[in-house]
Design a protein around this motif. Structure first.
Motif, mmCIF file in Angstrom:
data_model
loop_
_atom_site.group_PDB
_atom_site.id
_atom_site.type_symbol
_atom_site.label_atom_id
_atom_site.label_comp_id
_atom_site.label_asym_id
_atom_site.label_seq_id
_atom_site.Cartn_x
_atom_site.Cartn_y
_atom_site.Cartn_z
ATOM 1 N N THR A 192 49.468 28.377 31.476
ATOM 2 C CA THR A 192 50.396 29.484 31.223
ATOM 3 C C THR A 192 51.765 28.945 30.806
ATOM 4 O O THR A 192 52.387 29.456 29.875
ATOM 5 C CB THR A 192 50.520 30.392 32.465
ATOM 6 N N GLU A 222 44.026 32.886 30.669
ATOM 7 C CA GLU A 222 43.048 33.473 31.591
ATOM 8 C C GLU A 222 41.725 33.770 30.880
ATOM 9 O O GLU A 222 40.655 33.683 31.473
ATOM 10 C CB GLU A 222 43.617 34.739 32.231
ATOM 11 N N PHE A 236 46.105 38.342 36.145
ATOM 12 C CA PHE A 236 47.415 38.297 35.484
ATOM 13 C C PHE A 236 47.527 39.165 34.229
ATOM 14 O O PHE A 236 48.601 39.608 33.866
ATOM 15 C CB PHE A 236 47.716 36.813 35.178
ATOM 16 N N ARG A 287 54.548 36.408 36.420
ATOM 17 C CA ARG A 287 54.029 35.099 36.816
ATOM 18 C C ARG A 287 53.418 35.158 38.203
ATOM 19 O O ARG A 287 53.921 35.845 39.077
ATOM 20 C CB ARG A 287 55.140 34.036 36.770
ATOM 21 N N GLY A 288 52.337 34.433 38.357
ATOM 22 C CA GLY A 288 51.636 34.450 39.630
ATOM 23 C C GLY A 288 50.861 35.731 39.857
ATOM 24 O O GLY A 288 50.406 36.021 40.964
ATOM 25 N N GLY A 289 50.677 36.512 38.800
ATOM 26 C CA GLY A 289 50.110 37.856 38.938
ATOM 27 C C GLY A 289 48.626 37.943 39.244
ATOM 28 O O GLY A 289 48.103 39.038 39.453
ATOM 29 N N SER A 290 47.950 36.806 39.310
ATOM 30 C CA SER A 290 46.505 36.880 39.558
ATOM 31 C C SER A 290 46.171 37.412 40.954
ATOM 32 O O SER A 290 45.158 38.086 41.134
ATOM 33 C CB SER A 290 45.858 35.515 39.372
ATOM 34 N N SER A 306 42.702 32.377 37.611
ATOM 35 C CA SER A 306 43.939 32.101 36.865
ATOM 36 C C SER A 306 43.612 31.195 35.691
ATOM 37 O O SER A 306 42.530 30.613 35.618
ATOM 38 C CB SER A 306 44.933 31.336 37.741
ATOM 39 N N ALA A 307 44.579 30.998 34.828
ATOM 40 C CA ALA A 307 44.462 29.995 33.777
ATOM 41 C C ALA A 307 44.419 28.623 34.436
ATOM 42 O O ALA A 307 44.900 28.444 35.552
ATOM 43 C CB ALA A 307 45.666 30.097 32.861
#
Ligand code: ASP
Ligand code: MG
Length: 460
Positions: free
Chosen positions: A46, A128, A194, A208-211, A40-41
């Motif tokens: 983000t 990311e 993400f 959001r939270g897509g990782s 993730s970032a």
């Protein structure tokens, strides 16, 4: 064929130099598993990028650009703590480059508000990109062969900016073509979660939270041995540790059990995010980056009934129940549809539902639109609202086939009034509502009854 292990690290796992170093150690110690790293970032990045696009969208480009200065500085400082030259200098150059590109995008946002969603995704992707570049550089510096991969070349999505859905065939093909050659030469691919791109190469994001979702997709594409989601909790616990300090890690859960628990925010995976893994039967392990040697929780296709049957006791406070009673329901069709349409119209999620011949009871945790909902429901029947409730959910494969669980639950809390009882059709959960004030006490007692007493098959 190499069977890699996808290892996903969230934003808090790469929050600062020490966190990055820890990730490098965790990955480095698992080279034999053929890791593919999804990151993730850095935490908060983000959000910062998102805010800058909002500011730019108000036409305040200079403010939007200035707002991000500390974010870029943070990346550079983190890199200078971790890397020596020339890697550190190269990374600083990359960040400067990104800073310019982001400034360009922010100007575009102000000039073309009609393209806001697409341009916003382009900006968000840099979080990311920067974290994956840094992690790859760090792994290389520590002596591993690592390559940063642009996730947009692997995750091909539809055009829904902000919540794009991956196109599986394209994504699987691209991912295999990009990553297998690297894995074969013993390199560790490092990619941002993400983010993706549509078929025309335009940047998209998965929500959001897509990782986690990226990790699941990549794992499915590569037929991974396992997908590991590294967070800062020790997997799934038998109960909320704030209520039950003696809660233990649940070692294995079925996908179904994990899905039931997800609603309770027990920091479990969102069922949607691991869908690709579920479809391919790939196990997902939740690991703790602060305790890398702990086994964590393994979520897998195999259902397993343990001697205790119950795997976890989850709960949620702040629940409201609504009961609609109407003789019109008796023998009528279309009634439930009319009823649920009211909730749909007000975009309110309904959680537990129980019905009898003449009444329907349901629970909500977001009661913002309740007054409007009640007004409309009153045209269907008598409405009763009860606030200040909590839901307790006892989860375990084989609950239905195990006699005595319900009796044991109710005898353990026999002095507490229980409403809205539902044994899910999945047969892996047993859910009920009680007054919120007594929920901590109830969870403690249930935990004691199901986990802290000696297992004797005669009583369970
Ligand atoms: N960085 C993205 C977010 O904060 C994706 C993720 O962390 O999973 O939502
Ligand atoms: Mg996150």
């Amino acid at each position: 064929m190499i069977m890699p292990t996808v290892m996903k690290f969230g934003g808090t796992s790469v929050a600062d130099a020490a966190a990055f170093e820890n990730v490098a150690q965790i990955v480095g110690a698992r080279i034999a598993l053929a890791p593919v790293v999804v990151v993730s970032a850095m935490s908060g990045v983000t959000d910062a990028l998102l805010n800058s696009t909002v500011i730019a969208n108000e036409g305040r480009v200079a403010d939007a650009t200035a707002f991000l200065a500390t974010t870029f500085l943070r990346h550079k400082q983190t890199a200078s703590e971790l890397l020596s030259n020339p890697a550190a200098a190269d990374y600083v150059k990359d960040v400067d480059e990104v800073e310019k590109e982001v400034a360009d995008y922010l100007r575009l946002i102000a000039a073309h508000p009609e393209q806001y969603r697409a341009l916003q995704d382009a900006v968000l992707a840099f979080g990311e990109t920067l974290s994956s570049l840094l992690l790859a550089a760090l792994l290389s510096e520590r002596g591993f062969i690592a390559r940063q991969i642009d996730a947009r070349k692997c995750v091909i999505t539809d055009d829904e900016h902000g919540r794009a859905a991956p196109l599986l065939t394209e994504t699987f093909g691209a991912t295999q073509a990009m990553l297998f050659p690297l894995l074969e030469m013993g390199a560790v691919p490092v990619m941002g979660g993400f983010i993706g791109a549509n078929k025309n190469g335009k940047t998209t994001t998965l929500g959001r939270g897509g990782s986690d979702y990226t990790a699941a997709i990549i794992g499915a594409a590569l037929n991974a041995r396992e997908i590991q989601i590294w967070t800062d909790v020790t997997g799934v616990l038998t109960a909320d540790p704030r209520v039950v300090p003696s809660a233990q890690t649940v070692e294995r859960l079925s996908y179904g059990e994990a899905a039931e628990l997800a609603y309770f925010g027990a920091k479990v995976l969102h069922p949607k995010t691991i869908q690709p893994a579920i479809e391919d039967g790939i196990p997902v392990r939740i690991c703790n980056s602060r305790e890398p040697e702990a086994v964590g929780t393994l979520v897998c296709a195999q259902t397993e009934t343990t001697p205790r049957t119950v795997k976890a006791i989850a709960h949620k406070k702040g629940v409201t129940t609504v009961q609609i009673t109407s003789a019109r329901m008796l023998g009528a069709y279309g009634f439930l549809r009319a009823l649920f349409e009211v909730f749909e119209k007000h975009r309110t999620v309904v959680d537990v539902v129980t019905t009898s011949e003449v009444s329907v009871s349901l629970s909500l945790d977001d009661a913002t639109s309740l007054p409007l909902i009640v007004e409309e429901l009153e045209s269907l029947g008598t409405v009763r609202v009860e606030k200040g409730l909590a839901i307790i959910c006892v989860v375990g494969e084989g609950l239905r086939g195990t006699p005595g669980i319900a009796a044991r639950v109710f005898s353990t809390i026999s002095d507490i009034n229980v409403t809205l009882i539902s044994q899910g059709s999945s047969s892996i959960n047993f859910t009920f509502a009680i007054e919120e004030e007594r929920v901590n006490e109830a969870v403690k007692r249930l935990h004691e009854a199901f986990f802290e007493e000696k297992v004797s098959t005669a009583t369970i």
